[in-house]
Enzyme design. Sequence first.
Site, PDB file in Angstrom:
ATOM      1  N   THR A  11       0.408  -1.277   0.073  1.00  0.00           N
ATOM      2  CA  THR A  11       0.092   0.054  -0.201  1.00  0.00           C
ATOM      3  C   THR A  11       1.228   1.570   0.409  1.00  0.00           C
ATOM      4  O   THR A  11       1.378   1.596   0.244  1.00  0.00           O
ATOM      5  CB  THR A  11      -0.478   0.305   1.070  1.00  0.00           C
ATOM      6  OG1 THR A  11      -1.369  -1.173   1.440  1.00  0.00           O
ATOM      7  CG2 THR A  11      -2.000   0.619   0.975  1.00  0.00           C
ATOM      8  N   GLY A  12       1.609   1.039  -0.936  1.00  0.00           N
ATOM      9  CA  GLY A  12       2.448   2.915  -1.587  1.00  0.00           C
ATOM     10  C   GLY A  12       2.488   3.582  -2.847  1.00  0.00           C
ATOM     11  O   GLY A  12       1.371   3.293  -3.306  1.00  0.00           O
ATOM     12  N   GLY A  13       3.525   3.405  -3.079  1.00  0.00           N
ATOM     13  CA  GLY A  13       3.813   3.904  -3.836  1.00  0.00           C
ATOM     14  C   GLY A  13       4.167   3.094  -5.523  1.00  0.00           C
ATOM     15  O   GLY A  13       3.862   1.587  -5.131  1.00  0.00           O
ATOM     16  N   GLY A  56       6.323   2.147  -7.409  1.00  0.00           N
ATOM     17  CA  GLY A  56       7.762   1.478  -7.395  1.00  0.00           C
ATOM     18  C   GLY A  56       7.240   0.527  -6.210  1.00  0.00           C
ATOM     19  O   GLY A  56       7.980  -1.069  -7.045  1.00  0.00           O
ATOM     20  N   CYS A 106      -5.915   8.599  -0.568  1.00  0.00           N
ATOM     21  CA  CYS A 106      -6.386   8.683  -2.059  1.00  0.00           C
ATOM     22  C   CYS A 106      -7.178   8.681  -2.640  1.00  0.00           C
ATOM     23  O   CYS A 106      -7.683   8.088  -3.464  1.00  0.00           O
ATOM     24  CB  CYS A 106      -5.456   7.129  -2.317  1.00  0.00           C
ATOM     25  SG  CYS A 106      -6.475   5.780  -1.376  1.00  0.00           S
TER      26      CYS A 106
END
Length: 455
Positions: free
Chosen positions: A189-191, A193, A242
């Site tokens: 649950t991040g960027g 990448g 988000c």
Amino acid sequence: MEAEQFVKDMVAKARAAQEVFEGATQQQVDELVRACAKAIFDNAETLARMAVDETRMGVYEDKVKKNMGKARVIWNELKGKKSVGIIRELPQEGLVEVAKPMGVVGAVTPTTNPIVTPMCNAMFAIKGRNAIIICPHPRSKKCSYEAVRLMNEAIAKTGAPENLIQCVQEPTVEVSGQVMKQCDVCISTGGMGMVKAAYSSGRPAFGVGAGNVQCLIDEDVDLEKVVPMIIEGRRFDNGIICSGEQTAIMPKAIFKKAMEIFEKNAAYYVHKPDEVARLRDTIFPGGITDKNIVGQDAAFVAKKACIDVPEGTKVLIVKADGCGKDDLFSREKMCPVIATYDNLEDWEACVETAYNNLCVEGKGHSVCIHSNDTTHIEKAALRLPVSRFLINQICSTNNGGSFFNGLSATTTLGCGSWGNNSISENLSWKHLFNVSRIAYIKPGSRMLTDDEIWG
């Protein structure tokens, strides 16, 4: 090699704990899940202050609400649900379903949600009788570690095995990669990448897609009621959620009145060409989001753009010069700025504007609609490539599940194949256990004739 061995040791401890916990009863499992939520709920203020001080983004009061609210709604959804042993019987199909743990869950968590995401992931993992290793973002490692420490302190009182929940104290990209490679299933649950790394890890993975929530406003709504909801959604936690509303898309017949109500409710309308240009260059210098404005308030962003705004301004609403690829304002803005359009003829034009924006960024995530016209809502739902359509609600605070809708309570929102994700729904506790199926002969079943099959 150092990172690999470090994580290998953590995984070994997690496996030992999980093997013990696999024998827990449903009552014991739920007791631990409740303890995790209650630990965050009871320490919501302290953890919120730590998060703001460490990450230097967001709003303390909003983080308190988020810590308490997510603890409430996620526990309320999980309590009483079966996740141990036989969980469902379908006598007409001759099927019996049995829940089995996945093993060790690896979770990479973001700096934007450093408290509730570790809590949510831990609750889901434990509900399925798994162990979990949490790898927080380096910018929020202290507050995330404290959240895990408090959860461990709480579950220890219930007799939980040691190392059931672990947290990486000094996270790095290498360690995060090893967590995803060595665990049995990973959540990222991040960027983008890190999400890509999760899906490349060789393990089953759940990730998220980029957010860019398009907010459509129909002519039949009460603008005096709707506009404050949109402002609150965009303002909440300084716009780092988000699911925060990114646009205000409406037919031009109601545009002037809507702008008057926006300004009446502490939004500043940025429409002068020079101010619009400065704000665009401030948020997207060189076409890339300026990390220094992420999670900062409207006054900070306005000052950096050399725009004078009234004291108490909550949101900047900017008239975009175009939609989709024609304007950077079509993209996600990680601060309290919302784009709008003054030249849209009708509902169809509004939907197409949202579509063009989503094709630039945010496919698969969510759309917020304020309308009382079911035909209009369904037209948008048939056209727009997203996983969630939230109707007549504040998107930033309700899109991850709430007491007022049927979406699963979570902090991880799957975006389907549009967002390169494995699920097009909210990640829930149901995704973190395996299901074995006992298949008996269906009652009354028989072999059909060819005429029955093909006729």
